[in-house]
Design a protein around this motif. Structure first.
Motif, mmCIF file in Angstrom:
data_model
loop_
_atom_site.group_PDB
_atom_site.id
_atom_site.type_symbol
_atom_site.label_atom_id
_atom_site.label_comp_id
_atom_site.label_asym_id
_atom_site.label_seq_id
_atom_site.Cartn_x
_atom_site.Cartn_y
_atom_site.Cartn_z
ATOM 1 N N MET A 180 -69.610 -25.232 -23.010
ATOM 2 C CA MET A 180 -68.530 -25.707 -22.591
ATOM 3 C C MET A 180 -69.261 -26.532 -21.174
ATOM 4 N N LEU A 181 -68.846 -27.661 -20.852
ATOM 5 C CA LEU A 181 -69.124 -28.408 -19.510
ATOM 6 C C LEU A 181 -67.730 -28.704 -18.847
ATOM 7 N N SER A 182 -67.818 -28.496 -17.713
ATOM 8 C CA SER A 182 -66.619 -28.844 -16.827
ATOM 9 C C SER A 182 -66.797 -30.114 -16.087
ATOM 10 N N LEU A 183 -65.573 -30.768 -16.209
ATOM 11 C CA LEU A 183 -65.701 -32.207 -15.762
ATOM 12 C C LEU A 183 -64.425 -32.202 -14.689
ATOM 13 N N THR A 184 -64.736 -32.861 -13.784
ATOM 14 C CA THR A 184 -63.559 -33.123 -12.791
ATOM 15 C C THR A 184 -63.311 -34.544 -12.524
ATOM 16 N N TYR A 185 -62.102 -34.821 -12.084
ATOM 17 C CA TYR A 185 -61.483 -36.257 -12.148
ATOM 18 C C TYR A 185 -60.478 -36.127 -10.869
ATOM 19 N N GLN A 186 -60.342 -36.875 -9.979
ATOM 20 C CA GLN A 186 -59.627 -36.809 -8.929
ATOM 21 C C GLN A 186 -58.776 -38.352 -8.643
ATOM 22 N N ILE A 187 -57.774 -38.332 -8.117
ATOM 23 C CA ILE A 187 -56.935 -39.641 -7.286
ATOM 24 C C ILE A 187 -56.103 -39.203 -6.452
ATOM 25 N N GLU A 188 -55.830 -39.910 -5.065
ATOM 26 C CA GLU A 188 -55.020 -39.600 -4.441
ATOM 27 C C GLU A 188 -53.749 -40.443 -4.417
ATOM 28 N N ALA A 225 -51.135 -41.409 -20.956
ATOM 29 C CA ALA A 225 -51.868 -40.849 -22.114
ATOM 30 C C ALA A 225 -52.199 -41.901 -23.011
ATOM 31 N N SER A 226 -51.765 -43.055 -23.056
ATOM 32 C CA SER A 226 -52.025 -44.093 -23.939
ATOM 33 C C SER A 226 -53.612 -44.598 -23.702
ATOM 34 N N ALA A 227 -54.103 -44.155 -22.329
ATOM 35 C CA ALA A 227 -55.270 -44.342 -22.195
ATOM 36 C C ALA A 227 -56.294 -43.685 -22.999
ATOM 37 N N PHE A 228 -55.975 -42.675 -23.790
ATOM 38 C CA PHE A 228 -56.587 -41.693 -24.788
ATOM 39 C C PHE A 228 -56.428 -42.204 -26.098
ATOM 40 N N SER A 229 -55.068 -42.470 -26.251
ATOM 41 C CA SER A 229 -54.697 -42.854 -27.650
ATOM 42 C C SER A 229 -53.427 -43.731 -27.542
ATOM 43 N N VAL A 240 -50.604 -37.044 -2.199
ATOM 44 C CA VAL A 240 -50.963 -36.070 -3.187
ATOM 45 C C VAL A 240 -52.300 -36.356 -3.629
ATOM 46 N N LEU A 241 -52.928 -34.980 -3.670
ATOM 47 C CA LEU A 241 -54.534 -35.070 -4.326
ATOM 48 C C LEU A 241 -54.294 -34.413 -5.901
ATOM 49 N N LEU A 242 -54.453 -35.244 -6.821
ATOM 50 C CA LEU A 242 -54.285 -34.907 -8.007
ATOM 51 C C LEU A 242 -55.663 -34.514 -8.638
ATOM 52 N N THR A 243 -56.185 -33.532 -8.999
ATOM 53 C CA THR A 243 -57.368 -32.966 -9.563
ATOM 54 C C THR A 243 -57.084 -32.539 -10.999
ATOM 55 N N VAL A 244 -57.918 -33.162 -11.953
ATOM 56 C CA VAL A 244 -58.118 -32.734 -13.316
ATOM 57 C C VAL A 244 -59.457 -32.252 -13.675
ATOM 58 N N THR A 245 -59.400 -30.926 -14.047
ATOM 59 C CA THR A 245 -60.675 -30.320 -14.434
ATOM 60 C C THR A 245 -60.515 -30.025 -16.011
ATOM 61 N N ILE A 246 -61.477 -30.318 -16.736
ATOM 62 C CA ILE A 246 -61.386 -30.253 -18.097
ATOM 63 C C ILE A 246 -62.728 -29.352 -18.183
ATOM 64 N N GLU A 247 -62.587 -28.366 -19.332
ATOM 65 C CA GLU A 247 -63.923 -27.699 -20.003
ATOM 66 C C GLU A 247 -63.988 -27.940 -21.065
ATOM 67 N N VAL A 263 -67.409 -35.559 -23.724
ATOM 68 C CA VAL A 263 -67.612 -36.144 -22.294
ATOM 69 C C VAL A 263 -67.289 -37.679 -22.224
ATOM 70 N N ALA A 264 -67.817 -38.289 -23.280
ATOM 71 C CA ALA A 264 -67.845 -39.708 -22.978
ATOM 72 C C ALA A 264 -66.261 -40.254 -23.257
ATOM 73 N N MET A 265 -65.400 -39.553 -24.240
ATOM 74 C CA MET A 265 -64.025 -39.674 -24.496
ATOM 75 C C MET A 265 -63.231 -39.536 -23.229
ATOM 76 N N PHE A 266 -63.599 -38.370 -22.267
ATOM 77 C CA PHE A 266 -62.728 -37.846 -21.218
ATOM 78 C C PHE A 266 -63.183 -38.919 -20.116
ATOM 79 N N ASN A 267 -64.370 -39.080 -19.930
ATOM 80 C CA ASN A 267 -64.786 -40.176 -19.091
ATOM 81 C C ASN A 267 -64.047 -41.693 -19.018
#
Length: 148
Positions: free
Chosen positions: A1-9, A31-35, A113-120, A126-130
């Protein structure tokens, strides 16, 4: 598994960002960004199962590991299913997906607020999450800030 991190203020309160993440109306929008027709069913409570799905493409079943309202949400995926809700556990993509984890951390700072999303996840996703998070984070920001 890889760990991916995304953030936004986000210029909103932790409570507003939390509601944007978990309310059925706003969840479907970001979530429409995914489907395109993303939605969920289930209760946001520790140990509970949540179904994340698009009626046209199917989805995934997850178990909530940690829920701290306005601060942290963590869950892991335990199955995938087809549009007709037939569960898949043994297919190649299912075995790669099962065990993936999503962690959402909301940190209130002085003015935002700092929102951090971490995906394992498996490298195949990876490409889909990015792509998805590149679109989803600005949507979460916009939805959270629209009432401020």
């Amino acid at each position: 598994m890889l760990s991916l991190t995304y953030q936004i203020e986000v210029d909103a309160t932790a409570e507003t960002v939390w509601e944007t993440l978990i309310s059925p109306e706003s969840y479907g929008q970001w979530a429409s960004a995914f489907s395109p027709k993303s939605q969920f069913s289930g209760q946001w409570a520790q140990g509970e199962q949540i179904l994340f799905f698009d009626p046209d493409t199917g989805g995934t079943r997850a178990v909530i590991d940690v829920i701290e309202p306005n601060k942290r949400l963590e869950y892991h995926h335990v199955a995938v299913f087809s549009p007709d809700r037939v569960q898949q556990l043994d297919s190649d993509s299912a075995t790669k997906w099962i065990g993936s984890k999503e962690c959402y951390h909301i940190e209130q700072t002085d003015e935002s607020v700092l929102l951090t999303v971490t995906i394992e996840t498996h490298p195949d996703f990876v490409a889909m999450f990015n792509r998805g998070w590149e679109q989803a984070l600005p949507l979460i920001k916009a939805l959270s800030e629209q009432d401020c």
